[in-house]
Design a protein around this motif. Sequence first.
Motif, PDB file in Angstrom:
ATOM      1  N   LYS A 275      12.980  36.878  -6.041  1.00  0.00           N
ATOM      2  CA  LYS A 275      14.150  36.542  -5.225  1.00  0.00           C
ATOM      3  C   LYS A 275      14.112  35.100  -4.745  1.00  0.00           C
ATOM      4  N   GLU A 280      18.871  35.909  -4.394  1.00  0.00           N
ATOM      5  CA  GLU A 280      18.997  37.353  -4.207  1.00  0.00           C
ATOM      6  C   GLU A 280      20.028  37.975  -5.146  1.00  0.00           C
ATOM      7  N   GLU A 281      21.141  37.268  -5.408  1.00  0.00           N
ATOM      8  CA  GLU A 281      22.203  37.848  -6.226  1.00  0.00           C
ATOM      9  C   GLU A 281      21.756  38.044  -7.678  1.00  0.00           C
ATOM     10  N   SER A 283      18.663  38.044  -8.739  1.00  0.00           N
ATOM     11  CA  SER A 283      17.538  38.981  -8.723  1.00  0.00           C
ATOM     12  C   SER A 283      18.037  40.417  -8.716  1.00  0.00           C
ATOM     13  N   ASP A 284      19.105  40.680  -7.960  1.00  0.00           N
ATOM     14  CA  ASP A 284      19.678  42.028  -7.902  1.00  0.00           C
ATOM     15  C   ASP A 284      20.253  42.429  -9.258  1.00  0.00           C
ATOM     16  N   THR A 287      17.405  43.303 -11.534  1.00  0.00           N
ATOM     17  CA  THR A 287      16.829  44.603 -11.157  1.00  0.00           C
ATOM     18  C   THR A 287      17.695  45.744 -11.668  1.00  0.00           C
ATOM     19  N   ARG A 288      19.003  45.600 -11.494  1.00  0.00           N
ATOM     20  CA  ARG A 288      19.920  46.639 -11.965  1.00  0.00           C
ATOM     21  C   ARG A 288      19.894  46.754 -13.490  1.00  0.00           C
TER      22      ARG A 288
END
Length: 306
Positions: A275, A280-281, A283-284, A287-288
């Motif tokens: 992150k 964060e965006e 990284s999210d 992850t998804r």
Amino acid sequence: MNTSASCYHLPNNKPKTVIITGGANGIGAKTARTYHGHGCNIIIADLPSSSDAANALIASLTEPSRARYHPTNVTSWHDIQALFRLSKETFGQIDIVVSNAGTMESKGFFDFEEDEHGELMEATEAGRVIDINLKGTMNTLRMAMHSMKSNPPDADGTRGSIVLIASTSGYFGGTGVVSYISSKHGVVGLSRASQSVARQLGVRVNVVAPFFTPTHITSGYSEKWKESGLPANTTEDVANAIVSTSVDPARQGHSMMVAGNLVREIEEPRTTSTKDWLGEEISDIMTRGGKFFNDLGGYTLPQARS
């Protein structure tokens, strides 16, 4: 790390059997000697040109009967098949494999050599480095996992342990040795890409990434490095890290960087800091995406084009 003597034997008290590719010289030879000192059977897999060094190493061991040399070119699938087949015939199951065979280019990737017509020549030296360092490691890993999947589980539930030798060049790379750096980045990627199947098979796959270590590969600048006062590994430092990583049941998908007398695990910090360097965006999203493929049961491979 857990390196008690019992780690080097199977539940029936038979010694574990270890294959070390590129095991006749340098880090490989010290690693072979270290495993043997812990009571393991060892197989030194190296080129025919290294036979004298391999046989001299075996002769110097306290129990030469627990060691064998097999001439092996890791880029040859036939050689890899023969290595594992003959090793099993000699000692039984293969418990640990250290994929150490590697080389570095002797010509610069950007030397831009031209033929008699002024045409740029292919960088064949680069292909040789990639073949040995990456293809050879892939061959070794694939055969090792196939061999180990039928082993009975060890006391910690593991069927085998594989250590891939990368380099700090597998994470950094500003020295200009293009082929070597590219190949070692590939070895790190190979370990990451293998973890799902490795866990399913009960096989541990880890990386050891040494910093500067005086060997044949670094002989061109070893003395100047020493004069600079910069820290350096010994082959013993690296061998100890390899052996410890291979027998530690807590190591799975890890990468142990060895720099002088320091050993650090670097894959987990890389993961936890995602992150920070991606944001964060993104990284999210990553992850998804990872969860999508996990739920799918893995990447759906495309059909081969005719």
